[in-house]
Design a protein around this motif. Structure first.
Motif, short mmCIF file in Angstrom:
data_model
loop_
_atom_site.label_atom_id
_atom_site.label_comp_id
_atom_site.label_asym_id
_atom_site.label_seq_id
_atom_site.Cartn_x
_atom_site.Cartn_y
_atom_site.Cartn_z
N SER A 124 0.85 -1.20 0.00
CA SER A 124 0.00 0.00 0.00
C SER A 124 0.88 1.25 0.00
O SER A 124 1.89 1.30 0.70
N ARG A 125 0.53 2.21 -0.83
CA ARG A 125 1.28 3.47 -0.90
C ARG A 125 0.32 4.63 -0.79
O ARG A 125 -0.77 4.60 -1.37
N ASN A 126 0.77 5.63 -0.05
CA ASN A 126 -0.05 6.84 0.07
C ASN A 126 0.33 7.79 -1.08
O ASN A 126 1.48 8.21 -1.19
N PRO A 127 -0.62 8.12 -1.95
CA PRO A 127 -0.29 9.00 -3.10
C PRO A 127 0.28 10.36 -2.68
O PRO A 127 1.02 10.97 -3.45
N ASP A 128 -0.03 10.82 -1.44
CA ASP A 128 0.48 12.13 -1.00
C ASP A 128 2.01 12.14 -0.93
O ASP A 128 2.63 13.21 -0.98
N ASN A 129 2.61 10.96 -0.81
CA ASN A 129 4.06 10.91 -0.66
C ASN A 129 4.81 11.07 -1.97
O ASN A 129 6.01 11.34 -1.96
N TYR A 130 4.14 10.85 -3.10
CA TYR A 130 4.89 10.91 -4.35
C TYR A 130 4.18 11.66 -5.49
O TYR A 130 4.80 11.99 -6.47
N VAL A 131 2.89 11.95 -5.34
CA VAL A 131 2.18 12.66 -6.41
C VAL A 131 2.30 14.17 -6.18
O VAL A 131 2.12 14.66 -5.07
N ARG A 132 2.62 14.90 -7.28
CA ARG A 132 2.72 16.37 -7.19
C ARG A 132 1.33 16.99 -7.10
O ARG A 132 0.38 16.49 -7.70
N GLU A 133 1.24 18.07 -6.35
CA GLU A 133 -0.05 18.78 -6.25
C GLU A 133 -0.35 19.53 -7.54
O GLU A 133 -1.48 19.57 -8.00
N THR A 134 0.67 20.18 -8.10
CA THR A 134 0.51 20.88 -9.38
C THR A 134 1.67 20.51 -10.29
O THR A 134 2.67 19.95 -9.85
#
Length: 445
Positions: free
Chosen positions: A7-17
């Motif tokens: 399981s991975r939390n997208p907040d750790n690697y996905v850019r906001e913009t």
């Protein structure tokens, strides 16, 4: 059967913009990065070299005076306003942002010996060779009005210096004695003296505001308490002290600029030994001023140079000079701790950066991060010989360089003589005196 889910939390690697930087996962285990220290060393070396490449401290020259600049004063409320007094009796008010003179006053006949601003910034005081103390409005006269002082006090002797209290409507002058004045009166509230020689400088303590210090031509530094109206104690040095400056952060610490090429930082509770002796100038030190942080001070010397010293180091971290600059008479560190001003014999006021390689203007967040990172790297590797040599190296005028070599030879000869005397004397007959205590003659209470 046991199943493990990834399981991975997208907040750790996905850019906001789209404009954000990509987040890179990193394992900080040192075994996975065997070349980290050599890589950092190379970065520190490059940062040190670039610092020297971008070291361009000189910013501006304010010219307009028709005689040597004898004294400077800062405005307590405005960073852009500076006052200067010259040897022909002229006082000028400068705007540092525009780098222009905004007002000129013919204040005295002869030298302007001292200038200081009131703590609220509404007026300023000057003293001169014509035995007068004059109070002037900070704002210029209106249309059709004549430039005249608010108050004029005619004294009996020549005043050589002036300083204003940091919180009250009281100021001090020096000459044959130290006089404490109330702004509303034309005679001094009290006069203090210790000895018979003329006093060259007087300074109020910015923290313990009832304390003040003065230096006299009989080699004394005298401390006074305004509440008792008496001198507290004095220290006698080998040679004359030209001026003193109190540390704005530590109430008991002050630095004295001496004729023997050195500066002495004292703790007023123990005057028999200076806290530090600052040595680098090759001629008499004429003025000294602290940075608002209290961690560094700047000194002006007769050897045509300006030096910046850390409070806890005996050697300067920076030296400023130009081909045209003559004997530097006065120096000031601006209230935002970013700039240094010096006034010299050849009628110019020069503006310098306190940090020679600092980039002026607005920095982006990435520039700030890179600057902080490089600074930490330089601190980490500062004692490595190659980096230390590059960071310390300064080009000096030939006159200063040759005098440094000459004084080094003389100092070595004196040291050799002391060693020989100690070696060939009866044990215990010759005492070894430390460098700090050598220049102190006596402390009188």
């Amino acid at each position: 059967m046991k199943v493990k889910m990834l399981s991975r939390n997208p907040d750790n690697y996905v850019r906001e913009t789209k404009l954000d930087l990509q987040r890179v996962p990193r394992n900080y285990d040192p075994t996975l990065h065997p070349f980290e220290v050599p890589r950092e060393y190379v970065r520190a070396l490059n940062a040190t070299k670039l610092e020297r490449v971008f070291a361009k401290p000189f910013l501006a020259s304010l010219d307009g005076h028709r005689d040597g600049v004898n004294c400077l004063a800062k405005h307590p409320k405005s960073l852009a306003t500076v006052l200067s007094g010259a040897c022909d009796g002229e006082v000028r008010i400068w705007n540092l942002t525009k780098r222009k003179c905004i007002r000129t006053i013919q204040a005295h006949e002869g030298f302007v010996r001292g200038i200081c601003t009131r703590f609220c910034g509404t007026s300023f005081f000057t003293v001169g060779d014509d035995k007068t103390v004059k109070q002037w409005k900070m704002d210029g006269p209106g249309c059709g009005e004549v430039e005249e002082p608010l108050h004029t006090i005619l004294g009996k002797t020549v005043y050589t210096g002036i300083d204003h209290h940091w919180k009250e409507a009281v100021f001090a002058t020096c000459g044959q004695q130290v006089d404490i004045w109330d702004e509303q009166r034309t005679s001094p509230v009290c006069s203090m003296t210790w000895g018979f020689d003329s006093i060259s400088s007087v300074k109020f303590n910015p923290i313990e505001t009832f304390l003040l210090g003065s230096c006299a031509s009989d080699r004394n530094i005298v401390l006074y308490d305004m509440r008792q109206a008496t001198p507290l104690k004095k220290v006698i040095l080998d040679m004359r002290t030209n001026t003193i400056c109190w540390n704005p952060m530590e109430a008991f610490i002050f630095t004295a600029a001496n004729e023997d090429y050195n500066l002495y930082t004292f703790d007023m509770r123990a005057l028999d030994t200076p806290v530090m002796v600052h040595m680098d100038h090759v001629s008499a030190v004429l003025d000294v001023d602290y940075s608002p942080t209290g961690k560094e001070f700047v000194s002006a010397s007769f050897d045509k140079s300006v030096r910046i010293f850390p409070v806890d180091k005996s050697r300067s971290r920076e030296v400023y000079h130009t081909k045209r600059m003559q004997h530097v008479i006065c120096v000031k560190w601006t209230s935002d701790s970013k700039y240094i001003m010096c006034g010299s014999d050849e009628m110019n006021i020069r503006l310098w950066k306190a940090n020679a390689s600092e980039k002026l203007g607005v920095l982006t967040s990435r520039e700030k991060a890179a600057k902080d990172y490089n600074q930490k790297l330089k601190e980490k590797f500062q004692h490595h010989p190659h980096i230390k040599r590059i960071a310390r190296h300064r080009h000096l005028p030939k006159s200063i360089y040759s005098q440094i070599q000459e004084q080094r030879i003389m100092k070595e000869a004196r040291r050799r003589k002391e060693v020989n005397r100690l070696k060939h004397s009866k044990p215990g007959s010759v005492s070894v005196v430390s460098e700090k205590k050598k220049h102190i003659v006596a402390v009188v209470k």
